[in-house]
Write an enzyme that holds these catalytic residues in place. Structure first.
Site, PDB file in Angstrom:
ATOM      1  N   ALA A  18       0.845  14.967  -4.904  1.00  0.00           N
ATOM      2  CA  ALA A  18       1.058  15.708  -6.149  1.00  0.00           C
ATOM      3  C   ALA A  18       1.726  17.046  -5.879  1.00  0.00           C
ATOM      4  O   ALA A  18       2.646  17.450  -6.599  1.00  0.00           O
ATOM      5  CB  ALA A  18      -0.267  15.902  -6.880  1.00  0.00           C
ATOM      6  N   ARG A 111       1.071   5.176   3.027  1.00  0.00           N
ATOM      7  CA  ARG A 111       0.897   6.500   2.425  1.00  0.00           C
ATOM      8  C   ARG A 111       1.646   7.570   3.219  1.00  0.00           C
ATOM      9  O   ARG A 111       2.272   8.463   2.648  1.00  0.00           O
ATOM     10  CB  ARG A 111      -0.588   6.865   2.355  1.00  0.00           C
ATOM     11  N   TYR A 224      -1.501  -6.839   1.719  1.00  0.00           N
ATOM     12  CA  TYR A 224      -0.048  -6.900   1.507  1.00  0.00           C
ATOM     13  C   TYR A 224       0.655  -6.350   2.744  1.00  0.00           C
ATOM     14  O   TYR A 224       0.067  -5.613   3.542  1.00  0.00           O
ATOM     15  CB  TYR A 224       0.386  -6.144   0.246  1.00  0.00           C
ATOM     16  N   ASP A 301      -4.751  14.580  -8.493  1.00  0.00           N
ATOM     17  CA  ASP A 301      -6.194  14.343  -8.453  1.00  0.00           C
ATOM     18  C   ASP A 301      -7.002  15.566  -8.856  1.00  0.00           C
ATOM     19  O   ASP A 301      -8.157  15.431  -9.261  1.00  0.00           O
ATOM     20  CB  ASP A 301      -6.620  13.896  -7.056  1.00  0.00           C
TER      21      ASP A 301
END
Length: 422
Positions: A18, A111, A224, A301
């Site tokens: 963010a 990530r 995945y 968040d």
């Protein structure tokens, strides 16, 4: 300005997804942006994440999508199965009509790789990045001690940062959230174990092009591929008695094994891929309507932590950044220069656009998680509902992925276009 203060147009507190996205968005608008991060180095922990079209469209806007695609994977399908029987419940094809409808691809990416794409974007754009900075408190424009209508961040090192606006992007346990809400993180009773392992010739090939979700009583498992198919990402989430007792970490794997004892062999075999030295307790918070205190605003968040069942945590953070970028065009950032006095209007508009949208995502994620973990008659009914859905039935996706559902184009971009035409 105090003797030991750094001045900037925008101060971003927190160097996660963010924070980096918000810093990049406002730097692109022309702001002088400083981002401070507590850790000595920038980085992201964890494993894979799913980036739906509502997020990949934002990367596309910033010219970063191709970089993400170079190191990510575009899965062919999202497949749901019953973890006890192995039966397929429903699937969504993720290319073709899906990608055309939503204007961007569905991407799975590590990530740390997405974080690096955003970090390099900030570096290239000229964001000032500062590590080893711990912010203790922020004074906002509503505080009598605020300097000249600017926000002031006080750090443990005694160096202050002053800015026209302060963005709090410091995560679930945000230091700045108490400025707008007197609340605490909410425990879900569920924990996650994650793991990535190299894909080898011995890895079962059947599901290496899809996102596979196994739904079981009080548990689920997701798999995945990552990094162009070199790694297999596995996430196991289950209801933890020890976490319900208040223990965030737990010595041993007996809880993990017990949670999946009734699942099909493919699920039990996948548990071997997990790193069991650490687990992630799952929290969110109740939605709040207001993220703004004077010249401080929350993002990501810090504003709207959510459970991961919709795979939207990072996606909503990117949406936040795009919406703030749009809300400040023509208000704070104009063709004639920067108007700091317009921040108050821009922040309120950003808040109004985003709070309702993210609240819906937060609440839906909770309900979605409950539906994944049911047993007995509820499981039978859930399976019937899932099986009644046909591939490329978009009625459940449009509100979340649709190009009018971002909380970005439908409201703020329309206003920006109107102002540009005026």
């Amino acid at each position: 300005m105090s003797e030991h203060a750094t001045s900037t147009d925008v101060l971003v507190i927190g160097g996660g997804m963010a924070g980096l996205a918000g810093a990049l968005a406002l730097r692109e608008n022309g702001a002088n942006v400083t981002l401070v991060e507590r850790a000595p180095e920038f980085g992201e922990v964890g494993a894979g994440l799913q980036m739906a079209p509502n997020a990949s469209r934002v990367l596309k806007r910033w010219g970063l999508l191709e970089k993400a695609l170079e190191i990510g994977v575009q899965p062919k399908h999202l497949v749901f199965r019953d973890a006890v029987t192995g039966e397929e419940l429903t699937r969504q094809t993720l290319n073709g009509e899906f990608e055309e409808r939503y204007g961007a691809p569905y991407v799975v990416i590590h990530r740390s790789d997405l974080h690096r794409v955003l970090l390099e974007g900030c570096e290239a754009a000229g964001v000032k990045l500062v590590n080893d900075v711990t912010v203790e408190s922020v004074e906002t424009v509503e505080s009598v001690e605020t300097v000249g209508g600017r926000g002031v961040a006080h750090t443990t090192a005694g160096v202050d940062f002053e800015a026209d606006v302060v963005i709090g992007a410091d995560g679930l346990r945000s230091t700045l959230r108490p400025l707008v809400a007197d609340d605490e993180p909410v425990s879900s009773a569920y924990v996650a174990y994650r793991g990535t392992v190299p894909i080898t010739e011995n890895t079962p090939k059947a599901d290496l092009e899809d996102v596979i979700v196994y739904l079981g009583p009080d548990c689920h498992l997701v798999q995945y591929p990552l990094r162009k198919g070199e790694l297999l990402n596995t996430v196991a989430v289950f209801k933890s008695p020890s976490f319900e007792r208040g223990e965030e970490q737990y010595g041993g794997v007996d809880e993990l094994e017990a949670a999946y004892k009734d699942c099909v062999p493919a699920v039990q075999e996948a548990l071997k891929n997990l790193a069991t030295g650490i687990r992630w307790p799952m929290y969110d918070r109740d939605p709040i309507e207001n993220w703004v205190a004077g010249r401080m605003v929350l993002m990501g968040d810090a504003a709207h932590p959510m459970l991961q069942y919709l795979a939207q945590g990072a996606c909503q953070a990117l949406e936040d950044a795009a919406a703030l970028q749009d809300a400040t065009v023509g208000t704070v950032f104009t063709g004639e220069g920067i108007r700091p006095e317009a921040w108050d209007v821009a922040l309120r508009e950003f808040n109004d656009v985003r709070a309702g949208r993210t609240a819906r995502v937060q609440r839906t994620a909770r309900v979605w998680g409950e539906s994944w973990h049911v047993s007995g008659l509820a499981r039978t009914l859930r399976n019937l509902l899932f099986k009644s859905r046909k591939d490329n039935n978009f009625q459940y996706n449009d509100w979340l992925y649709g190009q009018d559902g971002d909380g970005v184009p439908s409201v703020t971009a329309k206003r920006v276009a109107e102002k540009a035409a005026a």
